[in-house]
Design an enzyme around this catalytic site. Structure first.
Site, PDB file in Angstrom:
ATOM      1  N   LYS A   9       0.577  -1.694   0.161  1.00 14.44           N
ATOM      2  CA  LYS A   9      -0.243   0.395   0.524  1.00 14.44           C
ATOM      3  C   LYS A   9       1.027   1.251  -0.133  1.00 14.44           C
ATOM      4  CE  LYS A   9      -3.635  -1.799   2.921  1.00 14.44           C
ATOM      5  NZ  LYS A   9      -4.480  -2.340   3.522  1.00 14.44           N
ATOM      6  N   TYR A  49     -11.922  -2.332  -3.606  1.00 17.59           N
ATOM      7  CA  TYR A  49     -12.858  -2.423  -2.244  1.00 17.59           C
ATOM      8  C   TYR A  49     -14.319  -2.607  -2.112  1.00 17.59           C
ATOM      9  CZ  TYR A  49      -8.191  -1.815  -0.051  1.00 17.59           C
ATOM     10  OH  TYR A  49      -6.958  -1.609   0.044  1.00 17.59           O
ATOM     11  N   ASN A 113      -1.802   0.215   6.949  1.00 17.77           N
ATOM     12  CA  ASN A 113      -1.229  -1.134   7.302  1.00 17.77           C
ATOM     13  C   ASN A 113      -0.619  -2.405   6.756  1.00 17.77           C
ATOM     14  OD1 ASN A 113      -3.636  -1.943   5.634  1.00 17.77           O
ATOM     15  ND2 ASN A 113      -4.534  -3.007   7.335  1.00 17.77           N
ATOM     16  N   HIS A 116      -2.267  -5.477   1.263  1.00 18.18           N
ATOM     17  CA  HIS A 116      -3.188  -5.781   1.193  1.00 18.18           C
ATOM     18  C   HIS A 116      -2.662  -7.424   0.641  1.00 18.18           C
ATOM     19  CE1 HIS A 116      -6.730  -6.619  -0.288  1.00 18.18           C
ATOM     20  NE2 HIS A 116      -6.058  -6.969  -1.503  1.00 18.18           N
ATOM     21  N   GLU A 127      -9.154 -10.062  -8.446  1.00 18.36           N
ATOM     22  CA  GLU A 127      -8.227  -9.339  -8.440  1.00 18.36           C
ATOM     23  C   GLU A 127      -7.167  -8.974  -9.366  1.00 18.36           C
ATOM     24  OE1 GLU A 127      -8.550  -8.558  -3.418  1.00 18.36           O
ATOM     25  OE2 GLU A 127      -6.790  -9.391  -3.571  1.00 18.36           O
TER      26      GLU A 127
END
Length: 136
Positions: A9, A49, A113, A116, A127
């Site tokens: 990310k 998302y 975080n 992903h 994805e």
């Protein structure tokens, strides 16, 4: 061989952790079969998302993933590669992640975080098709 999808990310790219994160995947005998450093556009982020649309955190999630470049990866390994990657990543909330995991060692905040990873073979296929249509 089995494939899964991973995103380092924007916070991971900004913090210059790409090498560390990819090295952890490779040390686990996983292979990078596709990689692209890209700023994800809003439409793609919203599609990615989509299961979170309408939730209170959706707009923040989209804003975060589109704020700067992310490293998009297709990772290959033996069966259930997504499980291997998810275990390496650690719990979604870094405060709950075990030491030795990517999030446990390198992240602090839930909203940033670092990584992903697809949570199922079906999600991985979706994805990969979204971000690397030539591999689908």
């Amino acid at each position: 061989m089995d494939r899964t999808f991973v995103i380092v990310k924007p916070d991971g790219v900004e913090r210059r952790l790409i090498g560390e994160i990819v090295a952890r995947l490779e040390r686990k005998q996983l292979s990078v079969v596709a990689a692209e450093l890209r700023t994800i556009d809003r439409a793609t982020a919203e599609q990615h998302y989509g299961e979170h649309a309408g939730k209170p955190f959706f707009n923040d999630l989209v804003a975060f993933i589109t704020r700067s470049p992310a490293l998009l990866l297709v990772i290959e390994g033996p069966g259930e590669t997504f499980k291997v990657v998810r275990n390496l990543m650690g719990a979604t909330n870094p405060k709950d992640s075990a030491p030795g995991t990517i999030r446990g060692d390198l992240a602090i905040e839930m909203g940033e975080n670092l990584i992903h990873g697809s949570d199922s073979p079906e999600a991985a296929a979706r994805e990969i098709a979204l971000f690397f249509p030539n591999l689908a």
